[in-house]
Motif scaffolding. Structure first.
Motif, short mmCIF file in Angstrom:
data_model
loop_
_atom_site.label_atom_id
_atom_site.label_comp_id
_atom_site.label_asym_id
_atom_site.label_seq_id
_atom_site.Cartn_x
_atom_site.Cartn_y
_atom_site.Cartn_z
N SER A 86 0.84 -1.21 0.00
CA SER A 86 0.00 0.00 0.00
C SER A 86 0.87 1.26 0.00
CB SER A 86 -0.91 -0.01 1.22
OG SER A 86 -0.10 0.01 2.39
N THR A 116 -6.01 -1.36 -1.59
CA THR A 116 -5.47 -0.54 -2.68
C THR A 116 -5.96 -1.10 -4.01
OG1 THR A 116 -3.50 -0.22 -1.31
CG2 THR A 116 -3.37 0.49 -3.61
N THR A 146 -1.87 -0.79 -6.93
CA THR A 146 -0.78 -0.40 -6.04
C THR A 146 0.25 0.45 -6.79
OG1 THR A 146 0.34 -2.50 -6.51
CG2 THR A 146 -1.03 -2.40 -4.52
#
Ligand SMILES: *Cc1c(COP(=O)(O)O)cnc(C)c1O
Length: 459
Positions: A177, A231, A234
């Motif tokens: 993340s 996420t 990413t």
């Protein structure tokens, strides 16, 4: 002003048209730049002609920066910019509307609202009930999510902060993340240790079993799980966490579901790509940047939130010096972090209006196709792809890197010296790899040829 614009018009057109001829990476030293500034500008004692000044600034912008709008910039998430969005940003600078109070700029506020309602629908949200606002970028949107979630979950937090004797709030996110959350946790006063970093599986997605275990362990030791950040795209590898499984877990555990879709949110504008981010519509809040894959100039982020009341509580203030509030609308200065605020949304509104939804769809899918082409070309040339995503970020390695004959930094420097910008990336469980992201809607197959040619000798 008219003369200034005339003088600028030709230079701007040239810059935009000929961006591919400029070096994609700068070749300058900090001391060289400082010497130039000291010599030319010194203490600003002598006023300079507007013409000479413009020439000098354009030269600095042309030579002394990485060119994110170059078609051979296979770079970080910094886009080429739609001309309509550039014009919009200039118009905003000229008229300089103050967005913070609705009554000061009702037209601009309604243009933003209209744009955000369209995008809320595209995300699968309900514009009648969801809150949405423009932010400076993804970091501010992520920060807004944490502040609003804390405010809603912990009734005394607004007044007393963590001195209210609360159990420690915990935020769960994957090892892949974005690191803005470290600064956000620090600034929110919950401390960087409030971030529980969950390992990723072999496909770089958050391991949901490990996530569930971490939540159970934290509950057992008296901490207070607050939020899971999934996420969608990413930053390193463009991978999407398992959104549906995480949404289910959030529902079972009564946790806030935040989706950081700073780059990947744009997939919702493509019928072909939007299934990659299915589940995003179940979020409590979403971060989505317009200055990434929506190809408008920085800075333009967006914050979407299902809990309108919690947003109003989190940012409430009462002053006598601000004009009275308008009923029935969101007053920006009491629904967001910023106070004085630029008319951020016009650039996205103008790009959308000029291109139409269809124009955006085709630009986005063009970039995805170029990404697919890069994957195919790399594999057939003997490179190995290390990430798995339908979105146009390609992380890869090759024999010389894997055996240690070459290091990634040397390859990156060598490729950049050939006029193609790629970067090095370290993703969980892999040796350093190379990363090529299609960030420009102006990147064409011939630019992929240049990438492949630049890579050849480093295999
Ligand atoms: C870029 C990025 C951010 C930060 O956004 P800024 O606009 O740079 O502040 C947050 N999350 C992800 C996944 C990103 O890629």
């Amino acid at each position: 002003m008219t003369d200034r614009w005339k003088q600028m018009a030709a230079a701007v057109g040239d810059f935009y048209q000929n961006i591919g001829e400029l070096p994609v990476s700068p070749n300058v030293t900090t001391s060289g730049i400082r010497a130039h500034l000291a010599e030319r500008y010194g203490e600003f004692a002598t006023p300079m002609s507007a013409e000479a000044l413009q020439d000098d600034v354009l030269r600095m912008l042309s030579e002394w920066q990485v060119q994110p709008t170059h078609p051979r910039y296979f770079g970080l998430f910094n886009p080429s910019v739609h001309p309509g969005a550039v014009v919009a940003d200039a118009l905003v600078a000229v008229a300089n509307p103050q967005m913070c109070v609705y009554s000061h700029a009702p037209g601009a506020n309604e243009i933003e609202r209209h744009t955000l309602r369209f995008l809320t629908r595209k995300l699968g949200g309900d514009p009648e009930t969801w809150f949405a606002s423009f932010t400076s970028g993804g970091s501010e949107a992520n920060q807004s999510a944490v502040i609003v979630a804390m405010t809603r979950d912990l009734p005394d937090f607004a007044r007393l902060g963590l001195t209210a004797g609360l159990p420690r709030p915990m935020i769960y996110l994957s090892a892949e993340s974005h690191h803005s959350f470290e600064k956000i946790a620090h600034g929110a006063g919950i401390g960087r240790d409030a971030l529980r970093v969950i390992p990723v599986d072999g496909t770089l997605r958050m391991d949901v079993n490990a996530l569930a275990k971490a939540i159970a362990m934290d509950r057992a030791s008296g901490r207070r799980p607050l939020m899971i950040v999934a996420t969608a795209g990413t930053t390193g590898a463009g991978v999407v966490d398992p959104l549906v499984a995480i949404a289910d877990l959030c529902r079972e555990e009564c946790l806030w579901f935040h989706v950081d879709a700073a780059w990947g949110g744009t997939a919702c504008l493509s019928p072909r790509l939007k299934k990659a981010i299915a589940g995003i519509e179940r979020a409590d809040s979403i971060t989505w940047d317009a200055h990434k894959w929506l190809s408008v100039p920085m800075g333009a982020g967006m914050f979407f939130c299902r809990h309108r009341d919690a947003v109003a509580t989190a940012f409430a203030v009462d002053t006598s010096y601000m004009p009275p509030s308008t009923s029935g609308v969101d007053e920006p200065y009491v629904t967001g972090i910023q106070w004085s605020r630029r008319f951020i949304g016009l650039k996205l509104f103008m790009a959308l209006a000029e291109l139409g939804e269809e124009g955006y769809r085709s630009a986005i899918e063009h970039q995805a196709r170029i990404g697919d082409m890069i994957r195919e070309r790399l594999v057939s040339a003997g490179w190995r792809i290390v990430n798995d995503t339908p979105l146009p970020v390609v992380c890869f390695t090759g024999p010389a890197l894997e055996t240690g004959h070459m290091n990634a930094a040397a390859v990156v420097a060598g490729v950049q010296a050939k006029g193609v910008w790629i970067s090095e990336v370290r993703i969980s469980g892999c040796e350093p790899s190379l990363r090529a992201c299609v960030t420009s809607f102006r990147t064409e197959p011939e630019d992929v040829d240049a990438l492949m040619a630049a890579l050849r000798e480093f295999q």
